[in-house]
Design a protein around this motif. Structure first.
Motif, short mmCIF file in Angstrom:
data_model
loop_
_atom_site.label_atom_id
_atom_site.label_comp_id
_atom_site.label_asym_id
_atom_site.label_seq_id
_atom_site.Cartn_x
_atom_site.Cartn_y
_atom_site.Cartn_z
N GLN A 12 65.44 48.29 22.67
CA GLN A 12 64.80 48.77 23.46
C GLN A 12 64.05 50.38 24.05
OE1 GLN A 12 65.98 47.35 27.83
NE2 GLN A 12 63.74 46.13 28.29
N THR B 272 62.08 50.85 21.05
CA THR B 272 59.83 50.33 21.06
C THR B 272 59.39 50.78 22.08
OG1 THR B 272 61.30 48.85 23.26
CG2 THR B 272 60.97 47.87 20.86
N LYS B 273 60.85 51.92 22.90
CA LYS B 273 59.69 52.60 23.94
C LYS B 273 59.25 53.59 23.80
CE LYS B 273 61.57 50.39 27.92
NZ LYS B 273 62.31 50.57 29.53
N ARG B 274 59.87 54.30 22.20
CA ARG B 274 59.33 55.44 22.05
C ARG B 274 58.45 55.56 20.62
NH1 ARG B 274 57.64 60.32 20.67
NH2 ARG B 274 58.68 61.17 19.07
N TYR C 126 67.08 59.71 21.81
CA TYR C 126 66.76 58.13 21.88
C TYR C 126 68.13 57.25 21.53
CZ TYR C 126 62.47 60.87 21.30
OH TYR C 126 61.47 61.77 21.66
N HIS D 86 56.47 52.59 18.08
CA HIS D 86 55.37 51.25 17.72
C HIS D 86 56.94 50.31 16.78
CE1 HIS D 86 52.41 47.75 18.68
NE2 HIS D 86 52.15 47.95 17.10
#
Length: 175
Positions: free
Chosen positions: A32, A35-37, A8, A39
């Motif tokens: 960013q 934050t996709k992986r 990541y 919460h």
């Protein structure tokens, strides 16, 4: 940090240990991805480098991150809350990763973030007002500790008065 080299990460994040000056747009791109992986509902930065990072994150649509100036009293309350949660066992830290030399030699050393926390100095200014900072010597830092205390503080504010489930039982969090 395992995210520096993990899947990541970004190419820039993998070189952070060698970077002399941070590129906030690159850091924002890395956040960013995280934050996709994961919460991430809120993030809080101090005023020193927080404003450019907040601006970079806002450009990417990540408005849950804010930069804030903390008063002496606010910082004292944050550190005291964190300390009390650690003392009463509500909050625990992993002592990982241990330095390689401590494993080989069997020395009683700690992970870098625990070592930093153990070097902090507290100065009582007034009743219930404590200034916590790194010792005034070359090489001493309190950056991790400040970030850690801010993350605990955000968690306390988010959980305060709300219901939560822990160990299969519902209860109310009281900091």
């Amino acid at each position: 940090n395992p995210h520096l080299l993990g899947q990541y990460s970004t190419d820039y994040a993998k070189t952070l240990k060698d970077v002399g000056r941070l590129d906030f747009d690159e850091i924002a791109a890395w956040i960013q991805i995280l934050t996709k992986r994961f919460h991430i509902s809120k993030g809080l930065f101090d005023r020193w480098n927080g404003i450019p990072l907040e601006q970079s994150l806002t450009k990417k649509g990540l408005k849950q991150f804010v930069s804030e100036h903390f008063s002496r009293d606010q910082k004292s309350k944050m550190f005291q809350t964190t300390k009390m949660m650690m003392f009463n066992g509500t909050l625990r830290l992993y002592d990982f990763p241990l330095p390689k030399h401590s494993i080989e030699v069997g020395a009683a050393t700690h992970s870098p973030h625990i070592q930093e926390l153990l070097t902090l100095r507290a100065n009582n200014i007034a009743k219930n007002i404590v200034i916590v900072e790194a010792p005034k010597k070359s090489g001493a830092h309190d950056d991790f500790s400040d970030a850690y205390v801010r993350s605990v503080w955000l968690s306390v504010l988010e959980m305060g008065g709300e219901k939560f489930v822990s160990h299969g039982q519902q209860g109310e969090f009281r900091p």
